[in-house]
Design a protein around this motif. Structure first.
Motif, PDB file in Angstrom:
ATOM      1  N   GLY A   1       0.810  -1.208   0.000  1.00 14.68           N
ATOM      2  CA  GLY A   1       0.000   0.000   0.000  1.00 14.68           C
ATOM      3  C   GLY A   1       0.844   1.259   0.000  1.00 14.68           C
ATOM      4  O   GLY A   1       0.543   2.229  -0.690  1.00 14.68           O
ATOM      5  N   LEU A   2       1.921   1.259   0.794  1.00 14.66           N
ATOM      6  CA  LEU A   2       2.803   2.427   0.838  1.00 14.66           C
ATOM      7  C   LEU A   2       3.553   2.602  -0.481  1.00 14.66           C
ATOM      8  O   LEU A   2       3.798   3.722  -0.921  1.00 14.66           O
ATOM      9  N   ASP A   3       3.897   1.491  -1.124  1.00 18.54           N
ATOM     10  CA  ASP A   3       4.536   1.573  -2.442  1.00 18.54           C
ATOM     11  C   ASP A   3       3.544   2.143  -3.462  1.00 18.54           C
ATOM     12  O   ASP A   3       3.906   2.978  -4.288  1.00 18.54           O
ATOM     13  N   ALA A   4       2.280   1.734  -3.387  1.00 20.10           N
ATOM     14  CA  ALA A   4       1.262   2.237  -4.309  1.00 20.10           C
ATOM     15  C   ALA A   4       1.022   3.725  -4.124  1.00 20.10           C
ATOM     16  O   ALA A   4       0.672   4.428  -5.072  1.00 20.10           O
ATOM     17  N   MET A   5       1.227   4.226  -2.902  1.00 19.38           N
ATOM     18  CA  MET A   5       1.053   5.657  -2.646  1.00 19.38           C
ATOM     19  C   MET A   5       2.283   6.455  -3.055  1.00 19.38           C
ATOM     20  O   MET A   5       2.299   7.672  -2.959  1.00 19.38           O
ATOM     21  N   GLY A   6       3.362   5.775  -3.466  1.00 18.98           N
ATOM     22  CA  GLY A   6       4.538   6.470  -3.979  1.00 18.98           C
ATOM     23  C   GLY A   6       5.621   6.745  -2.950  1.00 18.98           C
ATOM     24  O   GLY A   6       6.484   7.584  -3.185  1.00 18.98           O
ATOM     25  N   THR A   7       5.601   6.056  -1.814  1.00 18.27           N
ATOM     26  CA  THR A   7       6.636   6.245  -0.805  1.00 18.27           C
ATOM     27  C   THR A   7       7.914   5.558  -1.299  1.00 18.27           C
ATOM     28  O   THR A   7       7.938   4.345  -1.456  1.00 18.27           O
ATOM     29  N   PRO A   8       8.984   6.313  -1.556  1.00 18.46           N
ATOM     30  CA  PRO A   8      10.181   5.750  -2.201  1.00 18.46           C
ATOM     31  C   PRO A   8      10.849   4.604  -1.438  1.00 18.46           C
ATOM     32  O   PRO A   8      11.343   3.669  -2.052  1.00 18.46           O
ATOM     33  N   LYS A   9      10.876   4.639  -0.114  1.00 20.52           N
ATOM     34  CA  LYS A   9      11.606   3.598   0.613  1.00 20.52           C
ATOM     35  C   LYS A   9      10.892   2.251   0.614  1.00 20.52           C
ATOM     36  O   LYS A   9      11.467   1.255   1.030  1.00 20.52           O
ATOM     37  N   TYR A  10       9.660   2.181   0.116  1.00 20.49           N
ATOM     38  CA  TYR A  10       8.933   0.916   0.043  1.00 20.49           C
ATOM     39  C   TYR A  10       8.908   0.345  -1.366  1.00 20.49           C
ATOM     40  O   TYR A  10       8.290  -0.684  -1.600  1.00 20.49           O
TER      41      TYR A  10
END
Length: 50
Positions: free
Chosen positions: A4-13
């Motif tokens: 979910g965090l990767d889908a929101m664009g959080t770079p470290k995930y």
């Protein structure tokens, strides 16, 4: 949660999960976030971390 965090664009995930059918599964990759590790060093008072 990492998917979910990767889908929101959080770079470290990025690249911690991959799609397997409709589900997201962990890739097993481990990353080190040095900035997050240094946060407690700036605290003035001791804190308990659980």
């Amino acid at each position: 949660m990492a998917a979910g965090l990767d889908a929101m664009g959080t770079p470290k995930y990025r690249a911690l999960t991959r799609k397997s059918g409709k589900r997201a599964v962990r890739t097993g990759k481990v990353t080190l976030d040095r900035a997050a590790l240094n946060i407690p060093a700036g605290w003035k008072k001791p804190r308990r971390i659980l």
